[in-house]
Design a protein around this motif. Structure first.
Motif, short mmCIF file in Angstrom:
data_model
loop_
_atom_site.label_atom_id
_atom_site.label_comp_id
_atom_site.label_asym_id
_atom_site.label_seq_id
_atom_site.Cartn_x
_atom_site.Cartn_y
_atom_site.Cartn_z
N UNK A 160 1.02 -1.22 0.11
CA UNK A 160 0.05 0.03 0.11
C UNK A 160 0.85 1.33 -0.01
N UNK A 161 0.75 2.07 -0.92
CA UNK A 161 1.35 3.51 -0.97
C UNK A 161 0.53 4.58 -0.09
N UNK A 162 1.16 5.48 0.77
CA UNK A 162 0.33 6.28 1.34
C UNK A 162 1.09 7.62 0.81
N UNK A 163 0.29 8.71 0.87
CA UNK A 163 0.78 9.98 0.27
C UNK A 163 0.42 11.13 1.16
N UNK A 164 1.26 11.76 1.68
CA UNK A 164 1.09 12.98 2.46
C UNK A 164 0.94 14.28 1.68
N UNK A 165 0.35 15.20 2.25
CA UNK A 165 0.26 16.47 1.58
C UNK A 165 1.51 17.26 1.21
N UNK A 166 2.77 16.90 1.48
CA UNK A 166 3.88 17.26 1.02
C UNK A 166 4.36 16.45 -0.17
N UNK A 167 3.46 15.42 -0.76
CA UNK A 167 4.20 14.76 -1.91
C UNK A 167 5.05 13.44 -1.61
N UNK A 168 5.03 13.20 -0.16
CA UNK A 168 6.10 12.04 0.10
C UNK A 168 5.16 10.86 -0.04
N UNK A 169 5.71 9.79 -0.30
CA UNK A 169 5.28 8.37 -0.60
C UNK A 169 6.00 7.42 0.60
N UNK A 170 4.92 6.69 1.12
CA UNK A 170 5.32 5.91 2.47
C UNK A 170 4.76 4.58 1.88
N UNK A 171 5.49 3.58 1.62
CA UNK A 171 5.25 2.43 1.15
C UNK A 171 5.08 1.37 2.51
#
Ligand SMILES: [Zn+2]
Length: 115
Positions: free
Chosen positions: A31-42
């Motif tokens: 699952x890829x998560x995206x924050x408002x700063x455009x960072x991706x956390x897998x």
């Protein structure tokens, strides 16, 4: 004397093939998560796990969501307030003057002073 009846031992701590013992390794869902700063956390989860809709960003700590185009809003950070700020919220300047005068009078009285 008997032959061919050697006792077969297994060394303590011996590790037989794990795949035979425990079966094939299971897959996972990515699952890829995206924050408002455009960072991706897998993150990887078990195949049938309930995947959380939000996860804290690995880089900035903001909440991250699974919709890259619509990430969660930035967290609201309460500004630091000093003790004086809280006092000013509770009392007006005039009330403060009254309280100060009262306190000074009480102190003068306690010392036996006359004002
Ligand atoms: Zn981030």
């Amino acid at each position: 004397m008997t032959q061919g009846q050697a006792i077969r031992g297994v060394r303590i701590g011996a590790t037989p093939s794990l795949h035979i013992e425990r079966g094939e390794p299971v897959g996972h869902q990515r699952v890829d998560y995206w924050c408002a700063n455009g960072h991706r956390t897998i993150r990887h989860f078990a195949p049938h796990a309930n995947v959380p809709t939000e996860w804290d960003c690995r880089r900035c700590g903001w909440p991250a969501g699974i919709d890259a185009l619509n990430p969660p809003a930035r967290p609201v950070i309460k500004p630091f307030k000093t003790h004086l700020d809280y006092v000013r919220e509770r009392r007006t300047e005039e009330e403060a003057e009254d309280i100060l005068a009262e306190a000074l009078a009480a102190r003068a009285a306690a010392r036996g002073e006359r004002r």
